[in-house]
Enzyme design. Sequence first.
Site, PDB file in Angstrom:
ATOM      1  CG  MET A 308      45.950  54.718  34.484  1.00 34.84           C
ATOM      2  SD  MET A 308      44.724  53.704  35.221  1.00 34.84           S
ATOM      3  CE  MET A 308      43.357  54.207  34.113  1.00 34.84           C
ATOM      4  CD  GLU A 309      43.234  51.176  32.192  1.00 36.20           C
ATOM      5  OE1 GLU A 309      44.107  50.862  33.121  1.00 36.20           O
ATOM      6  OE2 GLU A 309      42.191  50.756  32.552  1.00 36.20           O
ATOM      7  CG  HIS A 333      46.754  44.249  32.843  1.00 34.93           C
ATOM      8  ND1 HIS A 333      45.918  43.394  33.230  1.00 34.93           N
ATOM      9  CD2 HIS A 333      46.387  45.466  33.057  1.00 34.93           C
ATOM     10  CE1 HIS A 333      45.242  43.984  33.960  1.00 34.93           C
ATOM     11  NE2 HIS A 333      45.080  45.199  33.747  1.00 34.93           N
ATOM     12  CD  GLU A 334      48.355  48.566  32.634  1.00 32.73           C
ATOM     13  OE1 GLU A 334      47.109  49.156  32.444  1.00 32.73           O
ATOM     14  OE2 GLU A 334      48.431  47.996  34.066  1.00 32.73           O
ATOM     15  CG  HIS A 337      43.144  48.174  30.544  1.00 35.08           C
ATOM     16  ND1 HIS A 337      41.985  47.627  30.498  1.00 35.08           N
ATOM     17  CD2 HIS A 337      44.061  47.780  31.279  1.00 35.08           C
ATOM     18  CE1 HIS A 337      41.839  47.333  31.917  1.00 35.08           C
ATOM     19  NE2 HIS A 337      43.189  47.333  32.283  1.00 35.08           N
ATOM     20  CD  GLU A 356      41.376  46.629  35.347  1.00 36.24           C
ATOM     21  OE1 GLU A 356      42.306  46.073  34.700  1.00 36.24           O
ATOM     22  OE2 GLU A 356      41.542  47.855  35.469  1.00 36.24           O
ATOM     23  CG  ASP A 411      40.414  54.208  45.086  1.00 34.18           C
ATOM     24  OD1 ASP A 411      39.930  53.708  43.896  1.00 34.18           O
ATOM     25  OD2 ASP A 411      40.704  55.330  45.261  1.00 34.18           O
ATOM     26  CE1 TYR A 419      43.567  44.365  37.275  1.00 34.54           C
ATOM     27  CE2 TYR A 419      41.825  44.536  39.019  1.00 34.54           C
ATOM     28  CZ  TYR A 419      42.890  45.149  38.225  1.00 34.54           C
ATOM     29  OH  TYR A 419      43.263  46.552  38.342  1.00 34.54           O
TER      30      TYR A 419
HETATM   31  N1  BES Z   1      43.352  50.085  35.378  1.00 33.10           N
HETATM   32  C1  BES Z   1      44.068  49.483  36.235  1.00 33.10           C
HETATM   33  C2  BES Z   1      44.431  50.177  37.564  1.00 33.10           C
HETATM   34  C3  BES Z   1      43.130  50.659  38.431  1.00 33.10           C
HETATM   35  C4  BES Z   1      41.804  49.868  38.336  1.00 33.10           C
HETATM   36  C5  BES Z   1      43.222  51.814  38.818  1.00 33.10           C
HETATM   37  C6  BES Z   1      41.090  50.342  39.249  1.00 33.10           C
HETATM   38  C7  BES Z   1      42.033  52.551  39.519  1.00 33.10           C
HETATM   39  C8  BES Z   1      40.909  51.702  39.957  1.00 33.10           C
HETATM   40  C9  BES Z   1      45.401  48.861  35.567  1.00 33.10           C
HETATM   41  O1  BES Z   1      45.058  48.479  34.219  1.00 33.10           O
HETATM   42  C10 BES Z   1      45.731  47.398  36.308  1.00 33.10           C
HETATM   43  O2  BES Z   1      45.031  46.674  36.391  1.00 33.10           O
HETATM   44  N2  BES Z   1      46.855  47.511  37.051  1.00 33.10           N
HETATM   45  C11 BES Z   1      47.267  46.384  37.535  1.00 33.10           C
HETATM   46  C12 BES Z   1      48.108  45.602  36.666  1.00 33.10           C
HETATM   47  C13 BES Z   1      48.323  44.264  37.052  1.00 33.10           C
HETATM   48  C14 BES Z   1      46.916  43.484  37.457  1.00 33.10           C
HETATM   49  C15 BES Z   1      48.890  43.619  35.798  1.00 33.10           C
HETATM   50  C16 BES Z   1      48.172  46.848  38.903  1.00 33.10           C
HETATM   51  O3  BES Z   1      48.384  48.115  39.113  1.00 33.10           O
HETATM   52  O4  BES Z   1      48.812  46.162  39.689  1.00 33.10           O
HETATM   53 ZN    ZN Z   2      43.836  46.783  34.134  1.00 31.69          ZN
END
Ligand code: BES
Ligand code: ZN
Length: 648
Positions: A308-309, A333-334, A337, A356, A411, A419
């Site tokens: 989480m960024e 990735h993070e 962001h 994303e 969610d 993504y």
């Molecule tokens: N910001 C996201 C996590 C997120 C997105 C939380 C939407 C709640 C709602 C984070 O940057 C992310 O994308 N995490 C991915 C990483 C992966 C794609 C490299 C994860 O947690 O799997």
């Molecule tokens: Zn992300």
Amino acid sequence: MMSSLRNMLLTTVLPLTLSLFTSIHANAAPNVDLDKLDTPSTEMGQQVGKDTLTYANYDEVSVSHIDLSLTVDFDKNQLLGDAILDLVWHKASKELVLDTRELTINSVSVQNKSGQWQNVPFSLSKADKVKGAALRIPLNHENNAKVKVSYHTSNNPSGIQWLTPQQTLGKQLPFMFSQSQAIHARSWIPLQDTPAVRQTYSATITTDKAITVVMSADRQVLSNTQTQFSMPQAIPAYLIAIAAGHLKFAPLNNISGIWAEPAMLDKASKEFSDTPKMIKIASKRYGDYRWGRYDLLILPPSFPFGGMENPRLSFITPTVIAGDKSLVSLIAHELAHSWSGNLVTNATWRDLWLNEGFTTYVENRIMEDLYSRDRALMEQTIGYSELLAELEELPPQDSVLHIALGERDPDDAFSGVPYVKGQLFLVFLEQKFGREHFDAFVKDYFNHFAFQSITTAQFREYLSFNLLNKYPNVVSEAEVDTWIEDQGLPSFLVPPNSHAFDDIDIQRQTWLEGNISAQALNTKTWTVHQWLRFISEMPRINLNQTKLAELDSTFHLTGTNNNEIAFAWYSLALDNRYYTVLPALKQYLNEIGRRRLIVPLYQKLASTEHYDWAKDVYLNARPGYHPQTQASLDLLFADNPMEHSHRH
Ligand code: BES
Ligand code: ZN
């Protein structure tokens, strides 16, 4: 028809209405005279660009700063204290509406222009399952500049996990952390929980003297029980973050380091030692890193995401610490962001792909520069295969980048689409315009919209002006429209295809046909990504037990400590009913709480005769899972075994 209507909206009405609902920047009045506007334009009955998941009347009044004074109470598992919100009025209005979820509000007071505080009545609406409860505070726009809310959190807020000492690595001290994205900040702070509003924040946090507190902000220790934080850059609510526990710090260089439980610190520092190089690479290509420090916080394995960024301090799952840096694309990735998401933010959760998709694209460019084109292309290819598999399960309307979210819980609509489809779109543009032009465009885009929250329509307008029209006849508006608004993947997509997988595919096929034993496969030089390819492209049904047992005994897949390989292997095993893995799988499900690595496995189990076994494993593991993970799995195991088998 739809798309021509959309184009018309884009060029005429939209730019006006957009500024109404987006880019409400700290201390800045909206740049449009709200009273002069006609009826706002609508799309499917919704105001375009309006965040449907907040109660906040942010077009009338917006929060420019939040000052928190909170106690982290590990006896009660509660955050307790107050939040002072600075207000900027955009319109004459009689109230301030804030988002809350299961907060207990003790009192509300307002400060008038001469600085006096005065208690005011307030009301909390009936709670909505998705949005929580609206906190309505009567105010006077001519006189009120600050409001103070005294409150405490519920015993299981959706945005916080409380862990007992037993659930930590060190077993000595409790731990807690927040996960605010998408709309969980409201479960621990009463605020305008919309990414359209940006604010600075400060905090004074009080807790036990053995506990270390960190936040997504500049940090200063005041005493052995108090820590002070300040985030001077305006950020959306979902990036406000806190964690507390037995934490130690190890620097990587002068602006970057690792926070972790002591027993994890060395391992994490080694695994993520390339972080400073990643920062250099990204800054060089996309403009200065603007957040001061970039630290990583290693969470317990129940952290529901990979990462989480949170600004200045990305939250990271320990499940990517494989010992060989094979899964560090998560850090790229993070970090990415810090440009796409934290600097330029989606104005609503419909626009998540702006966060994303760009981040997945930038992540992959960092991986290419730091390691190799080969590795980057393997990662793209794996992402693409996963997307194809996911698209087969997903409701078609959720395969649109600019998703129609309505009032659904973000969610529930979460998927790989924003993504990977987002990334594929940007790779498409990159290939059409060439890296020289496209890189310059992306850098300018981050700079142009820095510290703003924007909608898909604003991006499109910028894209048309600065890329499509600047270099005419390369990409058409219709193609862009297909990418952003249509379901599935465009017919004109050229899929990523790593040739590093060609030989893997051949060897798999040879083995499947019985022409070679597993032992005789030439696996010595395989990377983790090639292993992932080898396993995940195996037949999903009717791969016989003897074959699976041969793979397992030759390569010791059951119980592997690379969690991505473990996940791929257990998925394959369950699809082919190879239940020898169950005892090891049970242990895995007890050790890991990262949703992406466990929910699909529970889903597979729940649709078989092992439903009861899975439910039993779940009920045992449940206390160690994050509330958001619990929520999705509670649904899966709510009642009828077959009914929820395809729910996320
Ligand atoms: N910001 C996201 C996590 C997120 C997105 C939380 C939407 C709640 C709602 C984070 O940057 C992310 O994308 N995490 C991915 C990483 C992966 C794609 C490299 C994860 O947690 O799997
Ligand atoms: Zn992300």
